[in-house]
Design an enzyme around this catalytic site. Structure first.
Site, PDB file in Angstrom:
ATOM      1  N   GLY A   1       6.955   5.377   8.208  1.00 24.78           N
ATOM      2  CA  GLY A   1       6.056   6.593   8.503  1.00 24.78           C
ATOM      3  C   GLY A   1       6.004   7.245   9.771  1.00 24.78           C
ATOM      4  O   GLY A   1       7.288   7.067  10.300  1.00 24.78           O
ATOM      5  N   SER A   2       4.912   7.852  10.237  1.00 23.10           N
ATOM      6  CA  SER A   2       5.178   8.593  11.429  1.00 23.10           C
ATOM      7  C   SER A   2       5.157   7.645  12.840  1.00 23.10           C
ATOM      8  O   SER A   2       4.751   6.573  12.662  1.00 23.10           O
ATOM      9  CB  SER A   2       4.056   9.654  11.528  1.00 23.10           C
TER      10      SER A   2
ATOM     11  N   GLU B   1      10.333   1.951  10.589  1.00 19.50           N
ATOM     12  CA  GLU B   1      11.206   3.109  10.204  1.00 19.50           C
ATOM     13  C   GLU B   1      10.469   4.438  10.488  1.00 19.50           C
ATOM     14  O   GLU B   1       9.558   4.723   9.557  1.00 19.50           O
ATOM     15  CB  GLU B   1      11.650   2.898   8.850  1.00 19.50           C
TER      16      GLU B   1
ATOM     17  N   LYS C   1       0.963  -1.072  -0.018  1.00 18.58           N
ATOM     18  CA  LYS C   1       0.036  -0.125  -0.153  1.00 18.58           C
ATOM     19  C   LYS C   1       0.997   1.218   0.055  1.00 18.58           C
ATOM     20  O   LYS C   1       1.388   1.610   1.071  1.00 18.58           O
ATOM     21  CB  LYS C   1      -0.889  -0.044   1.186  1.00 18.58           C
TER      22      LYS C   1
ATOM     23  N   GLU D   1       9.050  16.499  15.264  1.00 20.52           N
ATOM     24  CA  GLU D   1       9.560  16.474  13.882  1.00 20.52           C
ATOM     25  C   GLU D   1       8.504  17.324  13.174  1.00 20.52           C
ATOM     26  O   GLU D   1       7.209  17.117  13.156  1.00 20.52           O
ATOM     27  CB  GLU D   1       9.334  14.887  13.532  1.00 20.52           C
TER      28      GLU D   1
ATOM     29  N   CYS E   1      13.140  12.116   6.866  1.00 22.27           N
ATOM     30  CA  CYS E   1      13.189  11.522   7.780  1.00 22.27           C
ATOM     31  C   CYS E   1      14.607  11.657   8.599  1.00 22.27           C
ATOM     32  O   CYS E   1      14.648  11.809   9.621  1.00 22.27           O
ATOM     33  CB  CYS E   1      12.988  10.047   8.136  1.00 22.27           C
TER      34      CYS E   1
ATOM     35  N   GLY F   1       3.172   4.332  13.579  1.00 26.23           N
ATOM     36  CA  GLY F   1       3.868   3.170  13.712  1.00 26.23           C
ATOM     37  C   GLY F   1       3.564   2.509  15.105  1.00 26.23           C
ATOM     38  O   GLY F   1       3.636   1.101  15.346  1.00 26.23           O
TER      39      GLY F   1
HETATM   40  P1  NAD Z   1       2.042   8.230   7.898  1.00 29.16           P
HETATM   41  O1  NAD Z   1       2.604   7.585   9.063  1.00 29.16           O
HETATM   42  O2  NAD Z   1       1.140   9.217   7.885  1.00 29.16           O
HETATM   43  O3  NAD Z   1       1.822   7.518   6.741  1.00 29.16           O
HETATM   44  C1  NAD Z   1       2.562   6.494   6.208  1.00 29.16           C
HETATM   45  C2  NAD Z   1       1.646   5.357   5.668  1.00 29.16           C
HETATM   46  O4  NAD Z   1       1.114   4.405   6.543  1.00 29.16           O
HETATM   47  C3  NAD Z   1       0.961   5.857   4.626  1.00 29.16           C
HETATM   48  O5  NAD Z   1       0.900   5.060   3.508  1.00 29.16           O
HETATM   49  C4  NAD Z   1      -0.421   5.870   5.309  1.00 29.16           C
HETATM   50  O6  NAD Z   1      -1.585   5.709   4.557  1.00 29.16           O
HETATM   51  C5  NAD Z   1      -0.395   4.567   6.253  1.00 29.16           C
HETATM   52  N1  NAD Z   1      -1.113   4.483   7.397  1.00 29.16           N
HETATM   53  C6  NAD Z   1      -1.432   5.684   8.023  1.00 29.16           C
HETATM   54  N2  NAD Z   1      -2.386   5.217   9.181  1.00 29.16           N
HETATM   55  C7  NAD Z   1      -2.381   3.935   9.072  1.00 29.16           C
HETATM   56  C8  NAD Z   1      -3.063   2.750   9.990  1.00 29.16           C
HETATM   57  N3  NAD Z   1      -3.632   3.122  11.264  1.00 29.16           N
HETATM   58  N4  NAD Z   1      -2.409   1.601   9.689  1.00 29.16           N
HETATM   59  C9  NAD Z   1      -1.699   1.301   8.744  1.00 29.16           C
HETATM   60  N5  NAD Z   1      -1.298   1.955   7.785  1.00 29.16           N
HETATM   61  C10 NAD Z   1      -1.373   3.417   8.015  1.00 29.16           C
HETATM   62  O7  NAD Z   1       3.397   9.149   7.434  1.00 29.16           O
HETATM   63  P2  NAD Z   1       3.772  10.189   6.306  1.00 29.16           P
HETATM   64  O8  NAD Z   1       3.094  11.517   6.637  1.00 29.16           O
HETATM   65  O9  NAD Z   1       3.208   9.411   5.088  1.00 29.16           O
HETATM   66  O10 NAD Z   1       5.120  10.083   6.209  1.00 29.16           O
HETATM   67  C11 NAD Z   1       6.109  10.974   7.189  1.00 29.16           C
HETATM   68  C12 NAD Z   1       6.563  10.318   8.152  1.00 29.16           C
HETATM   69  O11 NAD Z   1       7.461   9.020   7.858  1.00 29.16           O
HETATM   70  C13 NAD Z   1       7.593  11.089   9.084  1.00 29.16           C
HETATM   71  O12 NAD Z   1       7.374  10.973  10.065  1.00 29.16           O
HETATM   72  C14 NAD Z   1       8.989  10.684   8.516  1.00 29.16           C
HETATM   73  O13 NAD Z   1      10.022  10.815   9.603  1.00 29.16           O
HETATM   74  C15 NAD Z   1       8.531   9.132   8.431  1.00 29.16           C
HETATM   75  N6  NAD Z   1       9.643   8.544   7.417  1.00 29.16           N
HETATM   76  C16 NAD Z   1      10.511   7.801   8.385  1.00 29.16           C
HETATM   77  C17 NAD Z   1      11.781   7.168   7.527  1.00 29.16           C
HETATM   78  C18 NAD Z   1      12.521   6.508   8.162  1.00 29.16           C
HETATM   79  O14 NAD Z   1      13.033   5.468   7.362  1.00 29.16           O
HETATM   80  N7  NAD Z   1      12.730   6.303   9.319  1.00 29.16           N
HETATM   81  C19 NAD Z   1      11.677   7.598   5.990  1.00 29.16           C
HETATM   82  C20 NAD Z   1      10.717   8.408   5.594  1.00 29.16           C
HETATM   83  C21 NAD Z   1       9.685   8.836   6.358  1.00 29.16           C
END
Ligand code: NAD
Length: 501
Positions: A233-234, A255, A180, A390, A289, A238
């Site tokens: 993601g965030s 991550e 996804k 962040e 990130c 996570g």
């Molecule tokens: P997000 O957590 O909003 O979304 C990430 C993904 O998770 C998206 O595909 C989203 O649709 C999905 N998602 C959202 N809610 C969910 C749930 N309840 N269950 C399962 N999936 C769900 O993050 P974002 O705004 O897309 O990305 C930004 C974040 O990602 C920042 O916090 C950034 O630091 C982090 N990030 C981390 C790394 C790393 O490797 N550490 C790399 C890139 C981005």
């Protein structure tokens, strides 16, 4: 030549076929620099679509896991070559759908190419071990096994690179995948998968389902036939995923966020440090990130560093990343724009000095996009919210320090541990920083961004749960070990009980 602005309307990709969402609903992906430009219309799927995708992945599993490792590697190598041939087209698509400037979009695609080539070689290198048995005429060894159907859930900020970090090693290890991508970058995600399909990946080995995290992401995480989750993601998302995976005893790799600092010592090359800070803080509009969102500067060089940084940041040109002279692109969407701006209000309220930017930019063409001016706060204390949370935008903070030890202490003073950096010409400082900075990645005389795929990627503390992507041990994340004993003595031999020394 002007880009032909087509709006695509793909379906979910399940068992190699385009399928509408069961609900019939859709969502749009838009260009963050030109919001009226609709990149695509995608299925807004739900749990029933995930169920179909998981069934397809399950059906493909026996054939794929029994395909020899080198044959799987050959398909991945072909996919990397397809991405390479298509690099410019994909980079332009990425700038349109995600916003990062074209040079950076090329880098994002290149990372996926590098990852594909690196992982493909594992097909001839996925070694197990032969270990001496304690008994005579008994053979002992280990081999890697796939986990089964795995779920990959990715963000929008590296819309091809991050899927490649997860999907290439997952399929290399013989797993099948339900993927996804973010709703902000669905076409980039699909375009990556198409390279694998065209390279000869059998139908059903990878299945793409579009839709919201709350519905589709959740359905992948809680599906009983999905053995492992790979999530970037965030932090808040996570944590929720980890809780569900814990309940289901499912493997989960997280991550998450970062609040990464560059420490600039009094013995540093200041111009080099300014170059690094500028690139680290404002590259990808700060939406990495690993973005350098904290600049920890020795008081002896504070004035000259700050002045040079402000002069350079002031001259950065905001705009559409396909235009040649643009340095900083848009941020991903209006929600993110409002969030970044709210941190400017917070910073001012907590007493930091807004030295540059802090504005939503809407002059001329910028009016149709989500643009934020490069923003610098000075006089920031480590406990301030803008120094701790962040922001994920083009905002960085300068925190003065009086000594090397205080710089290390400030650099470590966040909940995150992804990437930290030090600029120094003192070998003793460099080596102490390498040992004492609390992060998964440490740079000396380079900014906090710029990871290479042959080294492990990931963070300590609240940046994740101890997993690492990429690097030489990457298959450990995507496979599990099986230990095998072969007794050819022709009699019962009992370990720990019979000795035949
Ligand atoms: P997000 O957590 O909003 O979304 C990430 C993904 O998770 C998206 O595909 C989203 O649709 C999905 N998602 C959202 N809610 C969910 C749930 N309840 N269950 C399962 N999936 C769900 O993050 P974002 O705004 O897309 O990305 C930004 C974040 O990602 C920042 O916090 C950034 O630091 C982090 N990030 C981390 C790394 C790393 O490797 N550490 C790399 C890139 C981005």
């Amino acid at each position: 030549m002007a880009e032909a602005l087509m709006t695509v309307t793909p379906g979910n990709r399940i068992a190699g076929e385009d399928r509408e969402a069961r609900s019939g609903k859709t969502f749009e992906s838009r260009n963050p620099a030109r919001w009226t430009d609709i990149v695509g219309v995608f299925p807004l799927s739900d749990a029933s679509d995930i169920d179909t995708a998981v069934r397809a992945a399950k059906a493909a599993l026996p054939g794929w896991r029994s395909t020899p490792w080198p044959a799987r590697g050959a398909i991945i190598l072909r996919a990397a070559e397809i991405l390479e041939a298509r690099k410019e087209k994909l980079a332009r698509l990425m700038t349109r759908e995600m916003g990062k400037v074209l040079t950076e979009a090329r880098g994002d695609v290149q990372e996926a190419i590098d990852m594909g080539k690196f992982i493909a070689a594992e097909g001839r290198r996925a070694f197990g071990e032969t270990v001496p048995s304690e008994l005579r005429n008994k053979w002992a060894m280990t081999m890697r096994q796939p986990l089964g159907v795995v779920g990959c859930i990715t963000p929008w900020n590296f819309p091809i690179a991050i899927p490649s970090w997860k999907i290439f090693p997952a399929v290399m290890a013989g797993n099948t995948v339900v993927f996804k991508p973010s709703t902000d970058t669905p076409l980039c995600g699909l375009s990556f998968v198409e390279a694998l399909e065209e390279a000869g990946l059998p139908k059903g080995v990878i299945n793409v389902v579009f839709g919201s995290g709350e519905t589709v992401g959740n359905a992948i995480v809680s599906h009983p036939d999905v053995a492992a989750i790979y999530f970037t993601g965030s932090g808040d998302t996570g944590r929720g995923i980890a809780a569900e995976c814990g309940r289901m005893l499912k493997r989960v790799s997280l991550e998450l966020g970062g609040k990464n600092g560059i420490a600039v010592m009094d013995d540093a090359n200041i111009d080099l440090a300014v170059d690094g800070a500028l690139w680290g803080a404002f590259g990808t509009s700060g939406q990495r990130c690993t973005a350098s969102s904290r600049l920890i500067v020795h008081r002896a060089v504070l004035e000259s560093f700050t002045q040079k940084l402000l002069d350079r940041a002031r001259s950065l040109r905001l705009g559409y990343g396909l235009d040649a002279d643009v340095d900083v692109g848009p941020v991903i969407n209006a929600r993110q724009l409002a969030r970044i701006h709210s941190y400017t209000t917070v910073g001012i309220a907590e007493g930091a000095n807004l030295a540059l930017g802090g504005e939503i930019a809407s002059d001329g063409d910028l009016d149709d996009g989500n643009f934020y001016t490069p923003t610098v706060f000075t006089g920031v204390k480590p406990e301030m919210q803008i120094a701790q949370e962040e922001i994920f935008g083009p905002t960085t903070v300068i925190m003065p320090v009086d000594s090397f030890d205080e710089a290390l202490q400030f650099a470590n003073s966040t909940q995150y541990g992804l990437s930290l950096s030090i600029y120094t010409n003192d070998l003793r400082h460099a080596f102490r920083a390498m040992h004492e900075l609390e992060a998964g990645i440490v740079y000396v005389n380079a900014p906090t961004i710029g990871a290479e795929i042959q080294l492990p990627f990931g963070g300590t503390k609240n940046t994740g749960n101890g997993h690492r992507e990429a690097g030489g041990h990457v298959l450990d994340e995507f496979s599990e070990w099986k230990s095998i004993y072969i007794d050819y003595s022709g009699k019962l031999q009992r370990a720990q009980i019979d000795t035949n020394a």
